[in-house]
Design a protein around this motif. Structure first.
Motif, short mmCIF file in Angstrom:
data_model
loop_
_atom_site.label_atom_id
_atom_site.label_comp_id
_atom_site.label_asym_id
_atom_site.label_seq_id
_atom_site.Cartn_x
_atom_site.Cartn_y
_atom_site.Cartn_z
N UNK A 194 0.87 -1.18 0.00
CA UNK A 194 0.00 0.00 0.00
C UNK A 194 0.90 1.22 0.00
N UNK A 195 0.60 2.19 -0.89
CA UNK A 195 1.42 3.38 -1.05
C UNK A 195 0.55 4.63 -0.91
N UNK A 196 0.99 5.58 -0.10
CA UNK A 196 0.28 6.86 0.03
C UNK A 196 1.19 7.96 -0.50
N UNK A 197 0.59 8.96 -1.17
CA UNK A 197 1.37 10.04 -1.77
C UNK A 197 0.83 11.39 -1.32
N UNK A 198 1.59 12.45 -1.63
CA UNK A 198 1.22 13.80 -1.21
C UNK A 198 -0.08 14.28 -1.85
N UNK A 253 -0.80 2.19 10.29
CA UNK A 253 0.45 2.88 10.61
C UNK A 253 0.92 3.75 9.45
N UNK A 254 0.69 3.30 8.22
CA UNK A 254 1.06 4.13 7.07
C UNK A 254 0.25 5.43 7.06
N UNK A 255 -0.98 5.38 7.60
CA UNK A 255 -1.83 6.58 7.63
C UNK A 255 -1.25 7.67 8.53
N UNK A 256 -0.31 7.32 9.43
CA UNK A 256 0.33 8.30 10.30
C UNK A 256 1.50 9.02 9.61
N UNK A 257 1.80 8.63 8.37
CA UNK A 257 2.90 9.22 7.63
C UNK A 257 2.38 10.20 6.58
N UNK A 258 3.16 11.23 6.29
CA UNK A 258 2.79 12.16 5.23
C UNK A 258 2.75 11.43 3.89
N UNK A 259 3.71 10.60 3.69
CA UNK A 259 3.83 9.80 2.47
C UNK A 259 4.65 8.57 2.80
N UNK A 260 4.47 7.50 2.05
CA UNK A 260 5.29 6.32 2.33
C UNK A 260 4.70 5.07 1.72
N UNK A 261 5.31 3.97 2.04
CA UNK A 261 4.87 2.68 1.51
C UNK A 261 5.05 1.60 2.57
N UNK A 262 4.08 0.70 2.63
CA UNK A 262 4.17 -0.49 3.47
C UNK A 262 3.95 -1.70 2.57
N UNK A 263 4.76 -2.73 2.75
CA UNK A 263 4.62 -3.92 1.92
C UNK A 263 4.78 -5.17 2.77
N UNK A 264 4.05 -6.22 2.35
CA UNK A 264 4.14 -7.53 3.00
C UNK A 264 4.69 -8.53 2.00
N UNK A 265 5.73 -9.23 2.42
CA UNK A 265 6.21 -10.38 1.67
C UNK A 265 5.93 -11.57 2.56
N UNK A 303 6.25 -10.81 6.37
CA UNK A 303 7.37 -9.93 6.69
C UNK A 303 7.01 -8.52 6.23
N UNK A 304 6.99 -7.58 7.17
CA UNK A 304 6.57 -6.21 6.88
C UNK A 304 7.78 -5.31 6.64
N UNK A 305 7.70 -4.52 5.57
CA UNK A 305 8.65 -3.44 5.32
C UNK A 305 7.84 -2.15 5.21
N UNK A 306 8.30 -1.10 5.90
CA UNK A 306 7.56 0.16 5.90
C UNK A 306 8.55 1.31 5.91
N UNK A 342 6.20 14.58 15.18
CA UNK A 342 7.14 13.84 16.01
C UNK A 342 6.43 12.79 16.85
N UNK A 343 5.24 13.13 17.38
CA UNK A 343 4.48 12.15 18.17
C UNK A 343 4.04 10.98 17.30
N UNK A 344 3.64 11.27 16.07
CA UNK A 344 3.26 10.19 15.16
C UNK A 344 4.45 9.29 14.87
N UNK A 345 5.62 9.87 14.71
CA UNK A 345 6.85 9.09 14.50
C UNK A 345 7.08 8.11 15.66
N UNK A 346 6.93 8.64 16.90
CA UNK A 346 7.13 7.76 18.06
C UNK A 346 6.05 6.69 18.15
N UNK A 347 4.80 7.09 17.86
CA UNK A 347 3.69 6.13 17.95
C UNK A 347 3.87 4.99 16.95
N UNK A 348 4.26 5.33 15.72
CA UNK A 348 4.42 4.29 14.69
C UNK A 348 5.57 3.35 15.07
N UNK A 349 6.69 3.91 15.52
CA UNK A 349 7.83 3.06 15.88
C UNK A 349 7.50 2.17 17.08
#
Length: 716
Positions: A104-108, A166-178, A181-184, A191-198
């Protein structure tokens, strides 16, 4: 009468016509009814992928099944529908993929693209619903395809929904499942969203989901600013750091450099620090510590450094260090002031002075020889390690007898003062200065006089700059694991050390943690009340004693009414005059005593046995098996109680890693006990990481003691 066959045949024609009409008009309703009931049977069986075509009472099954067993299940489901005569199976299987991949990919621009493999139409609908909730108002592009793969569908769907949230907490980004196994990756909104996602990725992942790659960055900051200000009000940090680790590192370094000052940290985290930022801020922070007051301000690659140095030599050294040690890609603008020396030597007499202005030390006046000068400078540096020493003395004959003893007597007192000076004029030694240490303000005059002896006449003028307190706040508590923590205010260092010694004697074998601070007050009657509180707390289970002014409160569980009443009697007669006591003592029930006995047996078995893990892992070693079997036997002999299993680590590694490791180790012990007959419903696990040490983490022996498993037994 003779029958005419031609008439008989003519009579069959209307009958056949009527039959054809009846069948033609009834077939549609029959096919509709069979289709409806067969479709309901398929849906009840979770086989929405199946398509059905009914002709008369015969059906043809089509569609693409996500599992090899599904066509057979669908065929049987339709065949069991009343009225269906024959079912032809023409269903196919979805394409099988070896590596199940989804992203899933979100863009500006407000677009969200979902692509890759999904196991079923139900899963596709669930993902689209989750995407609309996670990204309200976004345009959702569904580019998924149905495919088979060797995955747990429920676990996969939970992982995909977790990824989108969790991707919804980012301005833009991508999350993928293999597979699972999650890559994001992406830039966090705040900054709070950064801490919450991590935190979510580290501690709240669904069961079975592994984190293969994480590249989350804090929000981009332009311009990237950071500053620290040193003033009479304390230390104030502002701006941004690249990460929480960098932010905490700078704050910890500031605490070590400015020990006596209040530190206010208003900084946050952000992305966009220029190359060499860590080195540049560290150098600037170290040099700020050399100034009396100062201001450091970074704006991208521009550094503004200003302040007041104690003397010209310090100012020159700070300027040189900034120029040489700050990375060359930074532009530096500095403005450092310095005052004239404050000590004026009298016109006559043999005078030698040592001045500590808080930032550096100065040796001024006369010394009898170069050797004496060198020895004195070495003595000053030994007593003030890391402090700058300015030598402005001159060699001159005529030193009075006993000069060295008097000089050392004055020098020995200076480390106990925030600022001060020792001036020897012939046979007169004058020591003056200020301190916020009440004990030092009281003892320095006597110590100087004793050190000087009869060699010189001493005069002291020590100002206590702290606040004297009359109503201290203090508390001691003993936790279920036996650890004793003492915190709050103590009147002076001698009283603090004495209370710690008393606690170590009363609670021999237990870890005693001292978190007290010295505030400056009269030692008595506080010391007597605190001593009595520790003695009476030792008679309770998991007790606590506190002093707030003249109010004395004791809490805990007594083994019997006799013990509880005896404690009350002691407090009513032995507390110092003026104190009022109040107790919150409960008496243990038979069930609580039994639970406490079971807890004692488990802790003894744990302490006398072995519970070890592979290094940096949660895998139990073979030599732990017998101890854990003994613990399982003890636990099963008291089956009506809950058991909390606590994991602890030493301080090596990061706090986040130690927290996870302690959780996993506690769970590994619980799993072993469950395999050996202990009801899992009785057990809970918790990991404390390195937050509750029972020994010094600075030594290998202490770290070994801190790596432990503890058991707490509770009444249901």
């Amino acid at each position: 009468m003779r029958c005419n066959p031609s008439y008989w045949l003519l009579g069959l024609v209307p009958i056949a016509l009527l039959t054809w009409v009846a069948v033609h008009f009834e077939q549609g309703s029959i096919e509709f009814d069979l289709s409806r009931r067969a479709g309901e049977a398929l849906r009840r069986s979770g086989l929405d992928w199946a398509k059905l075509h009914v002709v008369g009472r015969d059906a043809v099954l089509t569609g693409r099944a996500p599992d090899e067993r599904d066509p057979g299940r669908a065929l049987a489901s339709v065949e069991n529908v009343w009225g269906v005569r024959v079912v032809a199976d023409r269903a196919a299987l979805l394409e099988s993929v070896a590596n199940y991949h989804w992203s899933v990919t979100s863009s500006d621009d407000g677009r969200v693209r979902i692509a890759g493999d999904v196991p079923s139409e139900d899963a596709r609908r669930a993902l689209l619903d989750a995407a609309r909730k996670a990204f309200p108002g976004a345009k959702i592009q569904d580019e998924t395809r149905l495919a088979r793969g060797s995955i747990n569908r429920n676990a996969w769907l939970s992982a995909a929904i977790f990824s989108m949230k969790n991707l919804a907490e980012l301005k833009r980004g991508q999350a993928s499942l293999s597979m699972l196994d999650l890559s994001i990756a992406g830039e966090a909104k705040t900054a709070d969203a950064y801490r919450d996602v991590r935190e979510a990725l580290s501690e709240k992942r669904p069961a079975g989901l592994a984190l293969a790659r994480e590249a989350i960055t804090p929000p981009l900051v332009r311009p990237f600013v950071w500053g620290i200000k040193k003033s009479g009000a304390g230390i104030e940090i502002s701006g941004f750091a690249p990460s929480d680790d960098d932010r905490e590192r700078l704050k910890a370094r500031a605490k070590s450099l400015f020990r006596a000052m209040t530190i206010t940290d208003n900084s946050d985290i952000g992305d966009g620090a220029p190359q060499g930022w860590n080195k540049a801020t560290s150098v600037a922070l170290e040099q700020l510590a050399q100034l009396r007051t100062g201001d450091v301000a970074f704006t991208d690659r521009d550094l503004a450094f200003s302040g007041e140095a104690p003397d010209e030599q310090t100012a020159t050294a700070v300027k040189r260090t900034l120029k040489l040690d700050v990375p060359q890609n930074f532009r530096i603008v500095e403005h450092i002031r310095f005052p004239k020396p404050e000590i004026k030597l009298p016109p006559s007499g043999y005078v030698m002075g040592i001045v500590n202005d808080g930032a550096s030390l100065s040796l001024v006046g006369m010394v009898p020889s170069e050797a004496a000068r060198g020895a004195l400078l070495d003595a000053i540096k030994a007593r003030f390690p890391g402090k700058q020493v300015n030598d402005k003395s001159q060699v001159a004959p005529g030193a009075p007898d006993g000069w060295q003893q008097c000089v050392v007597a004055g020098l020995s007192s200076l480390p106990r003062l925030k600022k001060g000076k020792s001036v020897l004029t012939d046979h007169k030694l004058e020591v003056s200065g200020d301190t916020d240490d009440y004990a030092a303000s009281q003892s320095v005059p006597g110590d100087v006089k004793a050190a000087a002896g009869q060699t010189c006449e001493t005069t002291t003028n020590i100002a206590f700059t702290g606040k004297m307190k009359t109503d201290l706040t203090w508390k001691a508590a003993r936790e279920p694991n036996g650890m004793v923590t003492i915190e709050g205010e103590a009147p002076d260092d001698a009283s603090r050390l004495r209370i710690v010694e008393i606690a170590q004697q009363i609670f021999a074998g237990s870890s005693v943690t001292d978190n007290m601070k010295i505030v400056g007050a009269s030692s008595e009657p506080w010391s007597s009340a605190a001593h009595l509180g520790l003695e009476e707390m030792a008679r309770l289970k998991n007790g606590e004693v506190s002093i707030a002014g003249k109010e004395f409160v004791i809490k805990g569980a007594a083994e019997s009414d006799r013990v509880a009443n005896d404690i009350r009697s002691v407090l009513s007669t032995d507390l110092p005059p003026g104190f009022k006591s109040r107790d919150e003592i409960t008496v243990m029930s038979q069930e609580e005593k039994a639970a406490d006995s079971c807890q004692t047996l488990m802790r003894q078995a744990s302490a006398n046995g072995t519970i070890n893990f592979a290094r940096a892992k949660a895998d139990l070693t073979a030599d732990s098996a017998q101890t854990l079997r003994d613990l399982a036997q003890i636990a099963n002999e008291c089956p009506s109680f809950k058991i909390q299993i606590e994991g602890h680590t030493d301080s090596e590694g990061t706090d986040e890693r130690n927290q996870r490791l302690s959780n996993r180790r506690a769970q590994a012990v619980a799993d072993f006990l469950a395999q050996n007959g202990v009801d899992p419903r009785r057990m809970t696990t918790v990991g404390y990481g390195a937050t509750k040490p029972i020994a010094d983490n600075a030594t290998a022996e202490g770290r070994a003691k801190n790596r432990r498993i503890e058991f707490t037994v509770k009444v249901n």
